[in-house]
Design an enzyme around this catalytic site. Structure first.
Site, PDB file in Angstrom:
ATOM      1  N   HIS A  57      -1.335   2.173  -2.064  1.00 22.76           N
ATOM      2  CA  HIS A  57      -0.792   2.469  -0.729  1.00 22.76           C
ATOM      3  C   HIS A  57      -1.409   3.744  -0.161  1.00 22.76           C
ATOM      4  O   HIS A  57      -0.848   4.830  -0.281  1.00 22.76           O
ATOM      5  CB  HIS A  57       0.733   2.606  -0.799  1.00 22.76           C
TER       6      HIS A  57
ATOM      7  N   GLU B  10      -1.581   4.623   2.864  1.00 22.99           N
ATOM      8  CA  GLU B  10      -0.874   5.137   4.053  1.00 22.99           C
ATOM      9  C   GLU B  10       0.051   6.299   3.708  1.00 22.99           C
ATOM     10  O   GLU B  10       0.421   7.087   4.586  1.00 22.99           O
ATOM     11  CB  GLU B  10      -0.095   4.006   4.738  1.00 22.99           C
TER      12      GLU B  10
ATOM     13  N   CYS C 145      -1.985  -3.444  -0.401  1.00 24.64           N
ATOM     14  CA  CYS C 145      -0.998  -4.033  -1.297  1.00 24.64           C
ATOM     15  C   CYS C 145      -0.838  -5.538  -1.034  1.00 24.64           C
ATOM     16  O   CYS C 145      -1.728  -6.303  -1.371  1.00 24.64           O
ATOM     17  CB  CYS C 145       0.326  -3.281  -1.221  1.00 24.64           C
TER      18      CYS C 145
END
Length: 259
Positions: free
Chosen positions: A221, A223, A113
């Protein structure tokens, strides 16, 4: 064998309008520890507290996380406007020279990001202040309401270049991702290869041409739900393998290359 130390770039926050902290999301820490199989080390975004040489010497690789603040437009030769949002000049002073050093050394980096945008700026590229204001573009920002699960829900496809780095890594040319960003790449840096796009043409996946090591970065994202997501897991696993090679003295681990 000791796990490789992986630096996670933090963001500055103020708690209760008075207590300043440096923090990184638990999901970033979990992705590094559980999927990349590294030892997470939070790196304060304050160049007066950490030195570039120390970071390069002690960490095998780095995750450049997302964050509310944006890269200051002066870093890519443009004037500041209200559309550019808020900034963190200290983080700019840490991340941009660190990215350039990592690329030169072949030391692994993973941009996410804001981190994705930092990689482009560090390598001479520019950014749009607000993607949703461009003709024909979608709103890529985080939904304003709902649970975290709803905010991080998979919302659009990313199409990779056929036979390219991300296609090979994912084993698929099209994948479904979340989207939680306002800014995006305007002009790629001279060595920045855009290897994946959203349906509206927004750049979503890049790597650095000619870099001797791992330089993959994504606009979404990964994660979030990294251990279970079929798109996120191979990305963090490949990054972790590159970090282990660096820590073991094998240094640069070349990325997959397009045929």
């Amino acid at each position: 064998m000791a796990r490789p130390i992986i630096g996670i770039i933090s963001n500055q926050h103020t708690i209760n309008d008075e207590y300043v902290v440096q923090a990184a999301g638990e999901i970033n820490i979990s992705a590094v520890a559980d999927v990349a199989e590294g030892l997470p080390l939070l790196v304060p975004a304050d160049p007066d507290k950490v030195h570039l040489s120390d970071l390069l010497e002690n960490c095998a690789g780095f995750v450049f996380t997302g964050g509310r603040a944006n890269v200051h437009p002066e870093e890519y030769g443009e004037a500041e406007t209200p559309a550019h949002g808020t900034f963190d000049r200290n983080r700019d002073r840490i991340t941009l020279p660190l990215i350039r050093a990592l690329v030169e050394r072949g030391q692994p980096l993973l941009g996410i990001c804001r981190g994705f945008q930092e990689v482009n700026v560090a390598m001479g590229g520019t950014l749009y202040p607000e993607i949703r204001d461009l003709p024909g573009r979608d709103n890529h920002r985080m939904p304003p309401d709902g649970t975290l699960e709803e905010k991080f829900a998979l919302r659009h496809n990313v199409e990779f270049s056929e036979g390219g780095v991300f296609h090979q890594l994912m084993g698929a040319q099209s994948v479904l991702t979340n989207t939680l960003h306002g800014q995006g790449i305007k002009t790629p840096g001279p060595r920045v290869v855009v290897d994946g796009h959203a349906p509206d043409g927004t750049a979503e996946a890049v790597y650095i041409d000619g870099a001797p090591g791992f330089t993959l970065s994504v606009q979404w994202h990964p994660e979030w739900n990294a251990k279970a997501d079929p798109v996120s897991r191979p990305l963090f696993e490949a990054f972790g393998a590159a970090c282990r090679d660096w820590a073991d003295g094998q240094r640069a681990r070349p990325m997959l290359r397009s045929a």
